[in-house]
Design a protein around this motif. Structure first.
Motif, mmCIF file in Angstrom:
data_model
loop_
_atom_site.group_PDB
_atom_site.id
_atom_site.type_symbol
_atom_site.label_atom_id
_atom_site.label_comp_id
_atom_site.label_asym_id
_atom_site.label_seq_id
_atom_site.Cartn_x
_atom_site.Cartn_y
_atom_site.Cartn_z
ATOM 1 N N GLU A 124 -6.014 -4.299 7.250
ATOM 2 C CA GLU A 124 -4.695 -3.797 6.850
ATOM 3 C C GLU A 124 -4.540 -3.753 5.333
ATOM 4 O O GLU A 124 -3.490 -4.079 4.782
ATOM 5 C CB GLU A 124 -3.586 -4.637 7.487
ATOM 6 C CG GLU A 124 -3.626 -4.627 9.006
ATOM 7 C CD GLU A 124 -2.502 -5.428 9.647
ATOM 8 O OE1 GLU A 124 -1.867 -6.240 8.939
ATOM 9 O OE2 GLU A 124 -2.251 -5.227 10.841
ATOM 10 N N LYS A 125 -5.596 -3.327 4.660
ATOM 11 C CA LYS A 125 -5.597 -3.283 3.197
ATOM 12 C C LYS A 125 -5.399 -1.876 2.640
ATOM 13 O O LYS A 125 -5.445 -1.680 1.429
ATOM 14 C CB LYS A 125 -6.898 -3.878 2.637
ATOM 15 C CG LYS A 125 -7.019 -5.387 2.838
ATOM 16 C CD LYS A 125 -8.294 -5.923 2.216
ATOM 17 C CE LYS A 125 -8.394 -7.436 2.381
ATOM 18 N NZ LYS A 125 -7.372 -8.162 1.590
ATOM 19 N N CYS A 126 -5.201 -0.872 3.514
ATOM 20 C CA CYS A 126 -5.027 0.496 3.033
ATOM 21 C C CYS A 126 -3.656 1.026 3.417
ATOM 22 O O CYS A 126 -3.398 1.313 4.591
ATOM 23 C CB CYS A 126 -6.117 1.416 3.575
ATOM 24 S SG CYS A 126 -5.928 3.131 3.002
ATOM 25 N N PRO A 127 -2.766 1.226 2.446
ATOM 26 C CA PRO A 127 -1.432 1.757 2.751
ATOM 27 C C PRO A 127 -1.464 3.170 3.332
ATOM 28 O O PRO A 127 -0.532 3.560 4.039
ATOM 29 C CB PRO A 127 -0.732 1.756 1.388
ATOM 30 C CG PRO A 127 -1.464 0.724 0.584
ATOM 31 C CD PRO A 127 -2.895 0.821 1.025
ATOM 32 N N LEU A 128 -2.509 3.939 3.063
ATOM 33 C CA LEU A 128 -2.587 5.298 3.594
ATOM 34 C C LEU A 128 -2.791 5.271 5.105
ATOM 35 O O LEU A 128 -2.160 6.024 5.850
ATOM 36 C CB LEU A 128 -3.710 6.085 2.918
ATOM 37 C CG LEU A 128 -3.652 6.151 1.386
ATOM 38 C CD1 LEU A 128 -4.832 6.944 0.848
ATOM 39 C CD2 LEU A 128 -2.334 6.753 0.916
ATOM 40 N N LEU A 129 -3.694 4.412 5.560
ATOM 41 C CA LEU A 129 -3.906 4.241 6.991
ATOM 42 C C LEU A 129 -2.661 3.677 7.662
ATOM 43 O O LEU A 129 -2.257 4.112 8.746
ATOM 44 C CB LEU A 129 -5.098 3.320 7.245
ATOM 45 C CG LEU A 129 -6.479 3.908 6.960
ATOM 46 C CD1 LEU A 129 -7.506 2.783 6.809
ATOM 47 C CD2 LEU A 129 -6.906 4.857 8.072
ATOM 48 N N PHE A 130 -2.037 2.707 7.012
ATOM 49 C CA PHE A 130 -0.843 2.072 7.563
ATOM 50 C C PHE A 130 0.321 3.059 7.660
ATOM 51 O O PHE A 130 1.061 3.082 8.645
ATOM 52 C CB PHE A 130 -0.431 0.882 6.689
ATOM 53 C CG PHE A 130 0.882 0.267 7.075
ATOM 54 C CD1 PHE A 130 0.987 -0.557 8.181
ATOM 55 C CD2 PHE A 130 2.028 0.542 6.329
ATOM 56 C CE1 PHE A 130 2.217 -1.107 8.542
ATOM 57 C CE2 PHE A 130 3.255 -0.001 6.686
ATOM 58 C CZ PHE A 130 3.343 -0.830 7.793
ATOM 59 N N SER A 131 0.484 3.906 6.635
ATOM 60 C CA SER A 131 1.635 4.810 6.584
ATOM 61 C C SER A 131 1.522 5.969 7.568
ATOM 62 O O SER A 131 2.540 6.548 7.964
ATOM 63 C CB SER A 131 1.787 5.377 5.162
ATOM 64 O OG SER A 131 1.991 4.346 4.216
ATOM 65 N N ASP A 190 3.603 6.178 -2.782
ATOM 66 C CA ASP A 190 4.353 7.340 -2.300
ATOM 67 C C ASP A 190 4.384 7.396 -0.775
ATOM 68 O O ASP A 190 5.424 7.702 -0.168
ATOM 69 C CB ASP A 190 3.737 8.629 -2.852
ATOM 70 C CG ASP A 190 3.903 8.751 -4.360
ATOM 71 O OD1 ASP A 190 4.684 7.974 -4.934
ATOM 72 O OD2 ASP A 190 3.261 9.635 -4.956
ATOM 73 N N CYS A 191 3.238 7.120 -0.143
ATOM 74 C CA CYS A 191 3.172 7.195 1.321
ATOM 75 C C CYS A 191 3.943 6.057 1.984
ATOM 76 O O CYS A 191 4.549 6.249 3.052
ATOM 77 C CB CYS A 191 1.715 7.213 1.787
ATOM 78 S SG CYS A 191 0.891 8.784 1.447
ATOM 79 N N MET A 192 3.935 4.889 1.381
ATOM 80 C CA MET A 192 4.741 3.789 1.923
ATOM 81 C C MET A 192 6.231 4.146 1.879
ATOM 82 O O MET A 192 6.985 3.857 2.820
ATOM 83 C CB MET A 192 4.476 2.512 1.128
ATOM 84 C CG MET A 192 3.091 1.916 1.337
ATOM 85 S SD MET A 192 2.879 1.168 2.970
ATOM 86 C CE MET A 192 3.774 -0.367 2.729
#
Length: 280
Positions: free
Chosen positions: A102-109, A30-32
């Motif tokens: 870079e394995k967490c989409p929440l941090l990335f998004s 969802d965040c991506m």
């Protein structure tokens, strides 16, 4: 989307608490999508209020169309991808390794990060390891300036009032859920992982369905006294806490808005002196 996860958790007239972690995994997707379409995700760390209960200040995020999401690392498997920093607790180390690999989409998004004022270590780590802006949770007077500075947005009073109403409803639902027969571990899972349901209306609907099932399951157990367990940043260590409990009829107050002397448990490596440490 989240509806598929809701159907997986709530089925055959029962709540499957073993699937609660799927809410976080769905939030990755969802965040991506939100980042790709609107770039309106805000990563936060720390419970502003008590666990599961949103502070009314969160309404300012939603009033500007911003979607806040928790960003802390919640498991230890990530430690095989990086070394622990002795300065930090397990939560900060887990988050740091997720960030650097870079394995967490929440941090990335997330476009910016906001951290509870009491955790200087998380803010320090994020500032050292990310180029994104990092702030301590501002006063409500400063929130709008920070949001307008970093997002193409403006305050919408209707969204603000809607968010306040939704937040009050969610907090009231948790108050009722705590009165049911739900175990302490299940209650923590519901409070902790439901934070990953980005849409507040969806979150309230999900919690109401859970409450209805819990009330139907065992009406004789409603309104039991619960033991209050005061923690700080329990996150991925909640199963270890549950193993320590003689009674399963407890609830966790997990957050920074407590007197340090009252906090009984936190995670290994936390800079707070006094609380018993639980290792990821």
């Amino acid at each position: 989307m989240m509806q598929g996860v809701f159907d997986e958790i709530i089925k055959d007239g029962r709540v499957d608490f073993s699937c609660m972690e799927e809410l976080r995994r769905q939030a990755f997707v969802d965040c991506m999508m939100l980042k790709s379409e609107y770039d309106n995700v805000l990563g936060y760390f720390g419970n502003f209020g008590t666990l599961g209960h949103l502070d009314e200040d969160f309404a300012y995020f939603y009033s500007c169309g911003i979607k806040p999401i928790p960003i802390e690392g919640v498991d230890k498997f990530i430690f095989k991808y990086g070394d622990k920093d002795k300065r930090y607790c397990d939560i900060v180390n887990s988050t740091k390794i997720y960030l650097n690999t870079e394995k967490c989409p929440l941090l990335f998004s997330s476009k910016i990060y906001i951290v509870n004022q009491r955790c200087i270590r998380m803010k320090e780590m994020l500032a050292e390891n990310s180029k994104k802006p990092v702030y301590f949770m501002p006063s409500y007077e400063e929130i709008l300036n920070i949001l307008q500075e970093n997002y193409d947005t403006k305050f919408d009073n209707k969204l603000f009032e809607d968010a306040k109403r939704q937040i009050a409803n969610i907090n009231a639902l948790f108050g009722e859920i705590r009165k049911t027969y739900i175990t302490g571990k299940e209650l923590f899972e519901l409070e902790f992982f439901s934070r990953y349901i980005v849409n507040l209306d969806d979150r309230a609907t999900f919690l109401k369905k859970c409450l209805d099932i819990l009330l139907l399951s065992d009406l004789d157990c409603v309104n039991k006294e619960r033991i209050k367990i005061q923690c700080c940043c329990l996150a991925g260590a909640y199963k270890l806490l549950d193993a320590c409990m003689k009674s399963k009829n407890y609830y966790v107050v997990d957050g920074f808005g407590q007197e340090i002397a009252d906090i009984k448990y936190t995670v290994d490596g936390c800079f707070l002196d006094g609380p018993e440490k639980l290792t990821y």
